[in-house]
Design an enzyme around this catalytic site. Sequence first.
Site, PDB file in Angstrom:
ATOM      1  CE  LYS A 129      -1.741   1.537   4.055  1.00  8.98           C
ATOM      2  NZ  LYS A 129      -1.405   2.943   4.381  1.00  8.98           N
ATOM      3  CG  ASN A 130       2.258   2.759   3.521  1.00  4.98           C
ATOM      4  OD1 ASN A 130       1.100   3.086   3.227  1.00  4.98           O
ATOM      5  ND2 ASN A 130       2.647   2.572   4.771  1.00  4.98           N
TER       6      ASN A 130
ATOM      7  CB  CYS B 279      -5.571  10.754  11.461  1.00  7.36           C
ATOM      8  SG  CYS B 279      -3.964   9.992  11.535  1.00  7.36           S
TER       9      CYS B 279
ATOM     10  NE  ARG C 199       0.263  11.051   9.697  1.00 10.62           N
ATOM     11  CZ  ARG C 199      -0.211   9.967   9.078  1.00 10.62           C
ATOM     12  NH1 ARG C 199      -1.284   9.381   9.532  1.00 10.62           N
ATOM     13  NH2 ARG C 199       0.403   9.472   8.033  1.00 10.62           N
TER      14      ARG C 199
ATOM     15  CG  ASP D 108       2.924   1.671   9.505  1.00 10.08           C
ATOM     16  OD1 ASP D 108       2.484   2.547  10.270  1.00 10.08           O
ATOM     17  OD2 ASP D 108       3.291   1.907   8.335  1.00 10.08           O
TER      18      ASP D 108
ATOM     19  NE  ARG E 190      -7.540   4.352   5.460  1.00 11.58           N
ATOM     20  CZ  ARG E 190      -6.772   5.074   6.247  1.00 11.58           C
ATOM     21  NH1 ARG E 190      -7.109   5.288   7.504  1.00 11.58           N
ATOM     22  NH2 ARG E 190      -5.655   5.599   5.796  1.00 11.58           N
TER      23      ARG E 190
HETATM   24  N1  EPU Z   1       6.459  14.700  10.707  1.00  8.74           N
HETATM   25  C1  EPU Z   1       6.702  16.020  10.996  1.00  8.74           C
HETATM   26  N2  EPU Z   1       6.631  16.934   9.972  1.00  8.74           N
HETATM   27  C2  EPU Z   1       6.347  16.578   8.687  1.00  8.74           C
HETATM   28  C3  EPU Z   1       6.101  15.213   8.404  1.00  8.74           C
HETATM   29  C4  EPU Z   1       6.164  14.290   9.436  1.00  8.74           C
HETATM   30  O1  EPU Z   1       6.985  16.369  12.131  1.00  8.74           O
HETATM   31  O2  EPU Z   1       6.304  17.452   7.821  1.00  8.74           O
HETATM   32  C5  EPU Z   1       6.527  13.704  11.792  1.00  8.74           C
HETATM   33  C6  EPU Z   1       5.233  12.916  11.954  1.00  8.74           C
HETATM   34  O3  EPU Z   1       4.301  13.619  12.756  1.00  8.74           O
HETATM   35  C7  EPU Z   1       5.715  11.633  12.590  1.00  8.74           C
HETATM   36  C8  EPU Z   1       7.075  11.427  11.914  1.00  8.74           C
HETATM   37  O4  EPU Z   1       7.479  12.716  11.431  1.00  8.74           O
HETATM   38  O5  EPU Z   1       5.916  11.822  13.972  1.00  8.74           O
HETATM   39  C9  EPU Z   1       7.079  10.433  10.781  1.00  8.74           C
HETATM   40  O6  EPU Z   1       6.059  10.761   9.848  1.00  8.74           O
HETATM   41  P1  EPU Z   1       6.215  10.472   8.283  1.00  8.74           P
HETATM   42  O7  EPU Z   1       6.132  11.755   7.555  1.00  8.74           O
HETATM   43  O8  EPU Z   1       7.407   9.606   8.029  1.00  8.74           O
HETATM   44  O9  EPU Z   1       4.884   9.636   8.002  1.00  8.74           O
HETATM   45  P2  EPU Z   1       4.131   9.615   6.622  1.00  8.74           P
HETATM   46  O10 EPU Z   1       5.121   9.694   5.533  1.00  8.74           O
HETATM   47  O11 EPU Z   1       3.013  10.574   6.630  1.00  8.74           O
HETATM   48  C10 EPU Z   1       4.237   7.023   6.228  1.00  8.74           C
HETATM   49  C11 EPU Z   1       3.257   5.890   6.118  1.00  8.74           C
HETATM   50  C12 EPU Z   1       2.647   5.600   7.478  1.00  8.74           C
HETATM   51  C13 EPU Z   1       3.783   5.251   8.439  1.00  8.74           C
HETATM   52  C14 EPU Z   1       4.797   6.396   8.487  1.00  8.74           C
HETATM   53  C15 EPU Z   1       6.005   6.075   9.342  1.00  8.74           C
HETATM   54  C16 EPU Z   1       2.409   6.081   3.873  1.00  8.74           C
HETATM   55  C17 EPU Z   1       1.263   6.309   2.985  1.00  8.74           C
HETATM   56  N3  EPU Z   1       2.213   6.238   5.183  1.00  8.74           N
HETATM   57  O12 EPU Z   1       3.481   8.153   6.665  1.00  8.74           O
HETATM   58  O13 EPU Z   1       1.800   4.453   7.309  1.00  8.74           O
HETATM   59  O14 EPU Z   1       3.270   5.009   9.735  1.00  8.74           O
HETATM   60  O15 EPU Z   1       5.268   6.682   7.150  1.00  8.74           O
HETATM   61  O16 EPU Z   1       6.666   4.944   8.888  1.00  8.74           O
HETATM   62  O17 EPU Z   1       3.478   5.719   3.407  1.00  8.74           O
HETATM   63  C18 EPU Z   1       0.052   2.997   7.810  1.00  8.74           C
HETATM   64  O18 EPU Z   1       0.316   2.379   6.760  1.00  8.74           O
HETATM   65  O19 EPU Z   1      -0.729   2.542   8.683  1.00  8.74           O
HETATM   66  C19 EPU Z   1       0.678   4.299   8.045  1.00  8.74           C
HETATM   67  C20 EPU Z   1       0.198   5.169   8.913  1.00  8.74           C
END
Ligand code: EPU
Length: 421
Positions: free
Chosen positions: A22-23, A116, A121, A307, A399
């Site tokens: 998915k990711n 969320c 986020r 995850d 999802r």
């Molecule tokens: N963060 C910030 N600022 C930003 C972006 C992120 O402070 O601009 C923080 C977040 O709040 C969090 C950390 O950095 O504490 C990591 O967040 P990240 O940006 O890496 O998460 P993401 O890219 O939004 C993806 C996956 C998530 C997974 C996370 C961490 C996808 C679609 N989603 O999210 O997957 O938990 O990386 O590995 O790739 C799931 O599949 O259930 C899921 C939530």
Amino acid sequence: MDRIVIEGGVPLRGEVVVSGSKNSTLPILAATLMTSEPCVIRHVPDLSDVRFMLDIIRYLGAEVTQPDKNTVRIHAARLQGVAPYDLVRKMRASVCLLGPLVVRLKSCRVSIPGGCVIGPRPIDLHIKGLNALGAGLTLEEGYVVAHAQGLKGTRVGMGGRYGSTVLGTANVMMAACLAEGMTVIENAAIEPELLDLADFLNAMGARVSGHGTATIVVEGTGKLHGADYRVIPDRMEAGTFLAAAAITRGDVLVKQIMPGHVLAVNRVLEEAGFDLTSGPDWVRLRTVGETRAQDVVTNPYPGFPTDMQAQMMALMCVTPGASVFTERVFPDRFMHVSELQRMGAQIEMEGATAVVKGVDHLSAAPVMASDLRASAALMLAGLVARGKTEIRRVYHIDRGYEHIDDKLRALGARIQRVRET
Ligand code: EPU
């Protein structure tokens, strides 16, 4: 809204095939918008998150067809750049449209997804990264509004307080492909899904190197072309089935996976006493003797994945001894705790830490799915609980897990989906 009813107590046995990631799929679908030529993406999981992404992509003007349920063809000959709240709110990953849209259209308006249940986020790092490339990004009335007159390569860091951002790195990497000159992304996330995205971008004619290390180098090119690409297997689905085998004290071979991607999960399972063997594209978990509780600390890849935290907690709820869970990526991601407690789990919370004491058994209860991984944890708990567990709001599970009830049933689980119109 569908419900899932599970009668616990059957050790899972057999083989299960894992679906596409998915990711990986979500940012790869976004990246198809960076070319006006058609792209074909294969091994796409049949999930509601993927359908949400395709809805947005269609809304933006691309032609989307699905020759079969796991193949998507996208042709973004023409695009418009407004992604409204009603579509974006359904899926936070839609933030990864920002990079492709800003670089292809020079201006776009993408609604901000918002927080969320797994916690806030923020997207400050996405904005910082794209700003560094020369895009002017501002927040206006709930939208990220971007304008860019020719992006320029630069040096940019993607590290934050909770580690490097995965989708933030994806956004900058994608935009840099069509920027002028060289971009160096420091503190880049190294999750396998980002490698997959980089491989897809390179298949489109991009020049990305260093992906999989903390320093990604992107040489901008003027144009990308269409590509035909197969997505990697889903490591979270693989880990979830291994945890399902473990919690039921079963024997399951999880196949068509990349075993190197589940090492952190395997390590915890092995230390907990389960027997794991693996081959080039499979891992088998068997239960041979005593098991014992293990501590879990989540971290960015190659650390233990956030995850998989909820699913591993479900397992430790019925494993002898005490374990401490520390969440370092999303400190508020403990929505599953109160539902597991309702099933008889002994868990005490202290900030971003949960202390779990293994109990002899869990008891079935009506429970509520709150997010994707929390729902997976409740399913695992249901597989061993005494009695019939009824999980509501299963759209959260749909999802991110392709036909999980069918796959678990094929392994022997007594599980039923009750459809409601
Ligand atoms: N963060 C910030 N600022 C930003 C972006 C992120 O402070 O601009 C923080 C977040 O709040 C969090 C950390 O950095 O504490 C990591 O967040 P990240 O940006 O890496 O998460 P993401 O890219 O939004 C993806 C996956 C998530 C997974 C996370 C961490 C996808 C679609 N989603 O999210 O997957 O938990 O990386 O590995 O790739 C799931 O599949 O259930 C899921 C939530």
